[in-house]
Scaffold this motif. Structure first.
Motif, short mmCIF file in Angstrom:
data_model
loop_
_atom_site.label_atom_id
_atom_site.label_comp_id
_atom_site.label_asym_id
_atom_site.label_seq_id
_atom_site.Cartn_x
_atom_site.Cartn_y
_atom_site.Cartn_z
N LYS A 215 0.80 -1.02 0.38
CA LYS A 215 0.27 -0.07 -0.24
C LYS A 215 0.71 1.46 0.30
O LYS A 215 0.59 2.19 -0.84
CB LYS A 215 -0.47 -0.23 1.24
CG LYS A 215 -1.83 -0.62 1.34
CD LYS A 215 -3.51 -0.62 0.19
CE LYS A 215 -4.39 -1.06 0.42
NZ LYS A 215 -5.13 -1.22 -1.11
N LEU A 216 1.93 1.06 0.56
CA LEU A 216 3.14 2.18 0.85
C LEU A 216 3.90 2.13 -0.57
O LEU A 216 3.26 3.72 -1.35
CB LEU A 216 3.81 1.81 1.41
CG LEU A 216 3.26 2.06 3.28
CD1 LEU A 216 4.31 1.63 3.98
CD2 LEU A 216 3.11 4.18 3.20
N MET A 217 4.15 1.46 -1.18
CA MET A 217 4.39 1.48 -3.13
C MET A 217 3.75 1.72 -3.59
O MET A 217 4.28 1.73 -5.16
CB MET A 217 5.27 0.02 -2.87
CG MET A 217 6.25 -0.23 -1.69
SD MET A 217 6.72 -1.88 -1.92
CE MET A 217 7.64 -2.14 -3.41
N THR A 218 2.51 1.62 -3.32
CA THR A 218 0.92 2.45 -4.09
C THR A 218 1.10 3.02 -4.63
O THR A 218 -0.60 3.25 -4.53
CB THR A 218 0.68 1.02 -5.03
OG1 THR A 218 -0.21 0.36 -3.58
CG2 THR A 218 1.49 -0.24 -5.71
N LYS A 219 1.41 3.72 -3.70
CA LYS A 219 0.07 5.41 -2.84
C LYS A 219 0.01 6.55 -4.05
O LYS A 219 1.66 6.47 -4.58
CB LYS A 219 1.60 6.15 -1.42
CG LYS A 219 0.60 5.44 -0.47
CD LYS A 219 -0.41 5.66 0.56
CE LYS A 219 -0.62 5.69 1.57
NZ LYS A 219 -2.13 5.32 1.97
N ASP A 220 -0.89 6.57 -4.09
CA ASP A 220 -1.44 7.49 -5.05
C ASP A 220 -1.06 9.33 -4.69
O ASP A 220 -0.81 8.83 -3.52
CB ASP A 220 -3.01 7.98 -5.63
CG ASP A 220 -2.97 8.47 -6.92
OD1 ASP A 220 -2.99 7.88 -8.23
OD2 ASP A 220 -3.44 9.56 -6.83
N ILE A 221 -0.49 10.04 -5.71
CA ILE A 221 0.02 11.09 -5.41
C ILE A 221 -0.72 11.99 -4.53
O ILE A 221 -0.48 12.61 -3.89
CB ILE A 221 1.26 12.76 -6.71
CG1 ILE A 221 1.32 13.89 -6.41
CG2 ILE A 221 -0.55 12.47 -7.73
CD1 ILE A 221 2.11 13.79 -7.46
N SER A 222 -2.38 11.83 -4.84
CA SER A 222 -3.37 12.86 -3.90
C SER A 222 -3.58 12.06 -2.80
O SER A 222 -4.03 13.18 -1.95
CB SER A 222 -4.56 12.19 -5.43
OG SER A 222 -5.01 11.16 -4.75
N GLU A 223 -2.76 11.42 -1.86
CA GLU A 223 -2.92 10.61 -0.62
C GLU A 223 -2.07 11.03 -0.41
O GLU A 223 -1.92 11.10 1.14
CB GLU A 223 -2.93 8.70 -0.82
CG GLU A 223 -4.07 7.97 -1.80
CD GLU A 223 -3.78 6.71 -1.45
OE1 GLU A 223 -4.57 5.95 -0.52
OE2 GLU A 223 -3.44 5.81 -2.12
N LEU A 224 -1.14 11.90 -1.00
CA LEU A 224 0.28 11.96 -0.15
C LEU A 224 0.20 13.51 0.16
O LEU A 224 1.16 14.91 0.74
CB LEU A 224 1.78 12.11 -0.68
CG LEU A 224 2.18 10.41 -1.11
CD1 LEU A 224 3.17 10.30 -1.85
CD2 LEU A 224 2.28 10.22 0.69
N LEU A 225 -1.10 14.61 -0.75
CA LEU A 225 -1.10 16.02 -0.75
C LEU A 225 -2.12 16.55 -0.13
O LEU A 225 -2.97 15.58 -0.41
CB LEU A 225 -0.42 16.34 -2.24
CG LEU A 225 0.81 15.90 -3.43
CD1 LEU A 225 0.83 16.21 -4.36
CD2 LEU A 225 1.87 16.45 -2.72
N GLU A 226 -1.92 17.41 0.37
CA GLU A 226 -3.53 18.41 0.25
C GLU A 226 -2.79 19.83 -0.42
O GLU A 226 -1.58 20.71 -0.88
CB GLU A 226 -2.77 18.95 1.62
CG GLU A 226 -2.09 19.31 2.79
CD GLU A 226 -2.34 18.90 3.65
OE1 GLU A 226 -3.54 18.43 4.32
OE2 GLU A 226 -1.41 19.26 4.72
N ASP A 227 -4.22 20.72 -0.14
CA ASP A 227 -4.48 21.91 -0.67
C ASP A 227 -2.94 23.39 0.23
O ASP A 227 -3.04 23.21 1.71
CB ASP A 227 -4.98 22.97 -0.76
CG ASP A 227 -6.33 22.15 -1.78
OD1 ASP A 227 -5.80 21.98 -2.50
OD2 ASP A 227 -7.45 22.32 -1.82
N ASP A 228 -2.45 23.65 -0.40
CA ASP A 228 -1.34 24.68 0.48
C ASP A 228 -1.55 25.75 0.57
O ASP A 228 -1.86 27.21 -0.33
CB ASP A 228 -0.18 24.93 -0.34
CG ASP A 228 0.91 25.80 0.44
OD1 ASP A 228 0.96 25.56 1.49
OD2 ASP A 228 2.56 25.74 0.29
N VAL A 229 -2.68 26.08 2.38
CA VAL A 229 -3.38 27.27 2.18
C VAL A 229 -2.66 27.71 3.29
O VAL A 229 -2.99 27.29 4.35
CB VAL A 229 -5.19 27.02 2.60
CG1 VAL A 229 -5.90 28.14 3.15
CG2 VAL A 229 -5.71 26.14 2.10
N LYS A 230 -2.27 29.19 2.32
CA LYS A 230 -1.37 30.42 3.65
C LYS A 230 -2.51 31.61 3.53
O LYS A 230 -3.68 31.92 2.62
CB LYS A 230 -0.33 30.68 2.71
CG LYS A 230 1.01 29.40 1.90
CD LYS A 230 1.48 30.02 2.19
CE LYS A 230 3.15 28.76 1.58
NZ LYS A 230 4.13 29.22 0.21
#
Length: 292
Positions: free
Chosen positions: A271-286
């Motif tokens: 599951k770690l080796m196949t993580k989709d990019i969307s699962e690792l990122l979020e909006d950078d709200v400043k």
């Protein structure tokens, strides 16, 4: 079973065995120490002592190349009073009391090296995760892990990206089979790990039912020839060249050993080796804070 200068595990399609584990079972049997005379010769007592074929705790047989019995030992119950266990040779009815209580590895997988990589966190330079939905690369500068070409307006969500980066560290498999036995698998995902010494590990992954399968390969990408320079070379230069030659040899040995084999591994790791990019990122709200 012996094959040349090493052993293979027959029940695992002939996968190479760990020689030290084979040596250990031989040594364990040789080290059985008998305390006193024959305990009994009456075959009628064998069941109560746990030294029949059906009731034994373990039976170890040693066979010659023609699969004929050389010798063997039947290990039975522990003594009710005092230490030791009841034992007999497979070819005899005489039962003895062994002073020691040996531990025998009994599963076929116990004789296989299930952690084939000696990879450390600090060895890794970058990893690339690829699937039908796209790919991304995580890279370190020695201190921080970054995503190459991270989408605008995005940042890492939590710390799971660190686990993805180190997903191959401590890689462990639960079972192994021959590639020829799994023609129905689709290895449509890929995890590439590049190390600082120019070694590249590639893991191709497939899912079938509730199981995950992996095939492993390795390549040493630094093709610069190792040559002797004019004059006397410093110990540092010699050490670098030696390390390079060793890494190159290790990469070839790794690929040779794992070519043709499919490994079943834990779901959490895949599951770690196949993580989709969307699962690792979020909006950078400043938030802009304006002074009055």
């Amino acid at each position: 079973k012996r094959e040349g200068d090493h052993f293979i595990v027959v029940e695992k399609s002939g996968y190479p065995a760990v020689n030290r584990n084979v040596n250990e079972i031989i040594t364990t049997c040789l080290d059985l120490k008998i305390g006193g005379d024959v305990y009994t010769e009456d075959k009628a007592n064998h069941k109560d002592l746990g030294v029949t074929e059906d009731d034994a705790r373990e039976i170890v047989r040693f066979l010659n190349p023609e699969s004929e019995l050389i010798t063997g030992v039947v290990m039975g119950k522990s003594r009710e009073q005092g230490s030791g266990i009841y034992v007999r040779l497979v070819s005899e009815d005489k039962v003895y009391v062994a002073k020691n209580n040996p531990y025998i590895l009994t599963r076929a997988i116990d004789y296989i090296e299930q952690s084939p990589m000696k990879l450390k966190n600090e060895d890794i330079e970058s990893v690339t995760v690829s699937s039908s939905s796209g790919n991304y690369t995580l890279k370190t500068d020695g201190r921080n892990i970054e995503m190459l070409n991270i989408p605008s307006g995005k940042r890492f969500k939590g710390t799971e990206y660190q686990q993805v980066f180190n997903a191959l560290v401590g890689f462990h498999f639960n079972d192994v089979s021959n590639e020829a036995d799994h023609n129905d698998l689709s290895f449509d995902r890929q995890f590439i790990c590049r190390t600082k010494d120019s070694t590249v590990y590639t893991a191709k992954l497939a899912e079938q039912g509730e199981k995950w399968y992996v095939v492993l390969s390795c390549e040493f990408t630094d093709q610069t020839p190792v040559t002797k320079e004019g004059g006397v070379e410093s110990p540092e230069e010699l050490k670098k060249k030696e390390a390079k030659l060793l890494a190159r040899d290790n990469a070839k040995a790794f690929s040779d050993k794992h070519s043709g084999w499919i490994y079943e591994t834990a779901e959490y790791r895949v599951k770690l080796m196949t993580k989709d990019i969307s699962e690792l990122l979020e909006d950078d709200v400043k938030s802009d804070v304006n002074s009055p």
